[in-house]
Design a protein around this motif. Structure first.
Motif, PDB file in Angstrom:
ATOM      1  N   LEU A 130      21.643   2.953  40.444  1.00  0.00           N
ATOM      2  CA  LEU A 130      20.420   3.417  39.795  1.00  0.00           C
ATOM      3  C   LEU A 130      20.521   3.323  38.278  1.00  0.00           C
ATOM      4  O   LEU A 130      19.576   2.905  37.598  1.00  0.00           O
ATOM      5  CB  LEU A 130      20.120   4.854  40.219  1.00  0.00           C
ATOM      6  N   HIS A 131      21.667   3.702  37.729  1.00  0.00           N
ATOM      7  CA  HIS A 131      21.876   3.645  36.279  1.00  0.00           C
ATOM      8  C   HIS A 131      21.701   2.221  35.766  1.00  0.00           C
ATOM      9  O   HIS A 131      21.001   1.978  34.772  1.00  0.00           O
ATOM     10  CB  HIS A 131      23.284   4.172  35.954  1.00  0.00           C
ATOM     11  N   ASN A 132      22.308   1.259  36.449  1.00  0.00           N
ATOM     12  CA  ASN A 132      22.274  -0.117  35.969  1.00  0.00           C
ATOM     13  C   ASN A 132      20.929  -0.781  36.221  1.00  0.00           C
ATOM     14  O   ASN A 132      20.471  -1.597  35.409  1.00  0.00           O
ATOM     15  CB  ASN A 132      23.399  -0.920  36.617  1.00  0.00           C
ATOM     16  N   LEU A 133      20.277  -0.464  37.334  1.00  0.00           N
ATOM     17  CA  LEU A 133      18.947  -1.016  37.568  1.00  0.00           C
ATOM     18  C   LEU A 133      17.960  -0.509  36.513  1.00  0.00           C
ATOM     19  O   LEU A 133      17.142  -1.278  35.985  1.00  0.00           O
ATOM     20  CB  LEU A 133      18.465  -0.637  38.965  1.00  0.00           C
ATOM     21  N   LEU A 134      18.042   0.780  36.209  1.00  0.00           N
ATOM     22  CA  LEU A 134      17.168   1.347  35.183  1.00  0.00           C
ATOM     23  C   LEU A 134      17.429   0.693  33.836  1.00  0.00           C
ATOM     24  O   LEU A 134      16.493   0.326  33.110  1.00  0.00           O
ATOM     25  CB  LEU A 134      17.379   2.860  35.102  1.00  0.00           C
ATOM     26  N   ASP A 135      18.691   0.509  33.492  1.00  0.00           N
ATOM     27  CA  ASP A 135      19.050  -0.109  32.220  1.00  0.00           C
ATOM     28  C   ASP A 135      18.583  -1.562  32.170  1.00  0.00           C
ATOM     29  O   ASP A 135      18.079  -2.028  31.142  1.00  0.00           O
ATOM     30  CB  ASP A 135      20.567  -0.029  32.031  1.00  0.00           C
ATOM     31  N   TRP A 136      18.739  -2.267  33.279  1.00  0.00           N
ATOM     32  CA  TRP A 136      18.375  -3.686  33.340  1.00  0.00           C
ATOM     33  C   TRP A 136      16.878  -3.875  33.147  1.00  0.00           C
ATOM     34  O   TRP A 136      16.441  -4.684  32.328  1.00  0.00           O
ATOM     35  CB  TRP A 136      18.826  -4.254  34.687  1.00  0.00           C
ATOM     36  N   PHE A 137      16.066  -3.126  33.896  1.00  0.00           N
ATOM     37  CA  PHE A 137      14.616  -3.256  33.775  1.00  0.00           C
ATOM     38  C   PHE A 137      14.137  -2.829  32.387  1.00  0.00           C
ATOM     39  O   PHE A 137      13.219  -3.446  31.818  1.00  0.00           O
ATOM     40  CB  PHE A 137      13.915  -2.421  34.856  1.00  0.00           C
ATOM     41  N   ALA A 138      14.739  -1.779  31.841  1.00  0.00           N
ATOM     42  CA  ALA A 138      14.329  -1.312  30.516  1.00  0.00           C
ATOM     43  C   ALA A 138      14.633  -2.344  29.444  1.00  0.00           C
ATOM     44  O   ALA A 138      13.814  -2.585  28.548  1.00  0.00           O
ATOM     45  CB  ALA A 138      15.024   0.013  30.197  1.00  0.00           C
ATOM     46  N   LYS A 139      15.790  -2.975  29.526  1.00  0.00           N
ATOM     47  CA  LYS A 139      16.148  -3.988  28.522  1.00  0.00           C
ATOM     48  C   LYS A 139      15.268  -5.221  28.648  1.00  0.00           C
ATOM     49  O   LYS A 139      14.892  -5.830  27.634  1.00  0.00           O
ATOM     50  CB  LYS A 139      17.618  -4.345  28.655  1.00  0.00           C
ATOM     51  N   LEU A 140      14.948  -5.607  29.865  1.00  0.00           N
ATOM     52  CA  LEU A 140      14.035  -6.738  30.024  1.00  0.00           C
ATOM     53  C   LEU A 140      12.656  -6.407  29.471  1.00  0.00           C
ATOM     54  O   LEU A 140      12.004  -7.242  28.835  1.00  0.00           O
ATOM     55  CB  LEU A 140      13.931  -7.118  31.501  1.00  0.00           C
TER      56      LEU A 140
END
Length: 402
Positions: A117-127
């Motif tokens: 969840l942490h990395n998916l949230l970070d990934w979508f936010a950065k994109l």
């Protein structure tokens, strides 16, 4: 006999004997093709098969030392303490083994779920931020054409050893657990003649331990690099940084979080690696030198070691896939790869936005000059240190810096 439901009902044979044997080291070794592993007849005999409660039985508690001593020389009488047929993955018999299983089953799902969840949230936010700020220079790595040394050669040597050994440990370890799988076939080709899978697994274990010991020895002897441990120590700020990153990625915080030399993600991984390596080494040696373990400890110790080794392997493997691979490959800021493991260097943009404080510290040390304007932190190279630029000879910070 135990697989025949009719005979099992007729003679009241325990239903878990065959599955527990198949899950044991002996059963797994037979499934992978080893011809010298113990089968049912090796312990129970052929025609004079008696219940374990019968004093004449080869598997009576008083006779287990002699029966198992045919293969495990000098194991003594302690093997009789505790059950032999144990299913680690379903219903372990000894209380300690049961609690180990419960503990890991309570830890593994939330830990891996948090990472995902942490990395998916970070990934979508950065994109999302990248699409909004595609015009902003320095969003990705490498735009400034300036590089800083992140890992000196001593750190890279230790990392190379881990990179070589860890995948080999994962594949050969899971090949033992799942010998019938198609991907384990290459490791089992020579299983009947040479224990190739086991040899490769133990060789990789030695390489991993040697790399870890080299890293610790390097830190013990090099005072300057030993400061890494001080920078890696967990602090309360790491917890607040984690909360700030989540809030920032959810658009609940306007200011981008800033970190020191190491952020909370790197600290989590570093200490988890050292802890996991120690746990896997202790449990692995108990299983590797099983004659010693069975001679000096009751059998439930090896059952506990088996459980710890298995569940820790699951946790370590998926942690690397979810946590480490995201940081060095799939993070939009470093994709397609952070190549610090090759030459030890990272683009200055890696620090320009998320670690300007660290850049200012480098500037105070005379390594770079950090200048912050309204748009974003900017880094100018110290005239005494030539920055790396594309198309020019590569130079970097002094080799000792990391």
């Amino acid at each position: 006999c135990h697989a025949d439901a009719r005979l099992a009902r007729l003679y009241d044979l325990p239903a878990d004997r065959l599955p527990s044997y198949a899950d044991s080291f002996h059963g797994l070794a037979v499934r992978e093709g080893t011809l010298t592993a113990a089968n049912c007849a090796s312990c129970h005999g052929v025609h004079a098969i008696l219940r374990s409660s019968d004093p004449r039985s080869t598997v009576n508690a008083a006779n287990l030392g002699k029966t198992c001593g045919q293969c495990h020389a000098g194991i003594g009488e302690k093997l009789a303490i505790g059950p032999v047929h144990v299913r680690i993955a379903t219903a372990p018999a000894h209380p300690v083994v049961r609690w180990i299983r419960r503990l890991y089953l309570a830890i593994i799902p939330p830990t891996l779920g948090f990472m995902l969840l942490h990395n998916l949230l970070d990934w979508f936010a950065k994109l999302r931020r990248h699409r909004r700020s595609a015009h902003r220079p320095g969003f990705g790595l490498g735009n400034s054409q300036e590089y800083l040394l992140r890992m000196n050669v001593c750190f890279r040597i230790a990392h190379w050893g881990v990179m070589l050994s860890f995948p080999a440990l994962v594949f050969t370890g899971f090949a033992l657990k799942y010998p019938d799988s198609w991907w384990s076939a290459p490791f089992l080709l020579w299983g009947k003649q040479v224990a190739f899978r086991g040899l490769l697994h133990r060789t990789a274990a030695i390489v991993l331990l040697a790399s870890t010991l080299y890293h610790l020895l390097h830190l013990a002897l090099n005072q300057r690099d030993r400061r890494l441990l001080l920078a890696m120590l967990p602090k309360w700020k790491d917890a607040t940084d984690l909360a700030d990153v989540v809030r920032y990625n959810l658009n609940l915080r306007k200011e981008e979080p800033q970190f020191g030399k190491f952020n909370y993600a790197e600290k989590i991984e570093y200490w988890a690696f050292l802890w996991g390596t120690a746990v896997m080494a202790i449990s692995g040696f108990l299983l590797w030198f099983n004659n010693f373990a069975l001679r000096h400890f009751p059998k439930w110790i090896t059952d506990a070691a088996t459980a710890v080794h298995w569940y820790e392997a699951l946790l370590a493997t998926f942690s690397v896939l979810l946590w480490h691979f995201y940081m060095v490959v799939f993070d939009p800021l470093v994709y397609p790869m952070d190549t610090a493991w090759l030459d030890g260097k990272v683009p200055a943009d890696h620090y320009r936005h998320s670690r300007p404080g660290y850049l200012r510290a480098l500037g105070r040390a005379g390594l770079v000059t950090a200048v912050k304007d309204e748009a974003s932190p900017q880094v100018q190279s110290n005239p005494a240190i030539k920055p790396e630029t594309k198309g020019k000879s590569r130079s970097s910070l002094p080799e000792g810096h990391s």
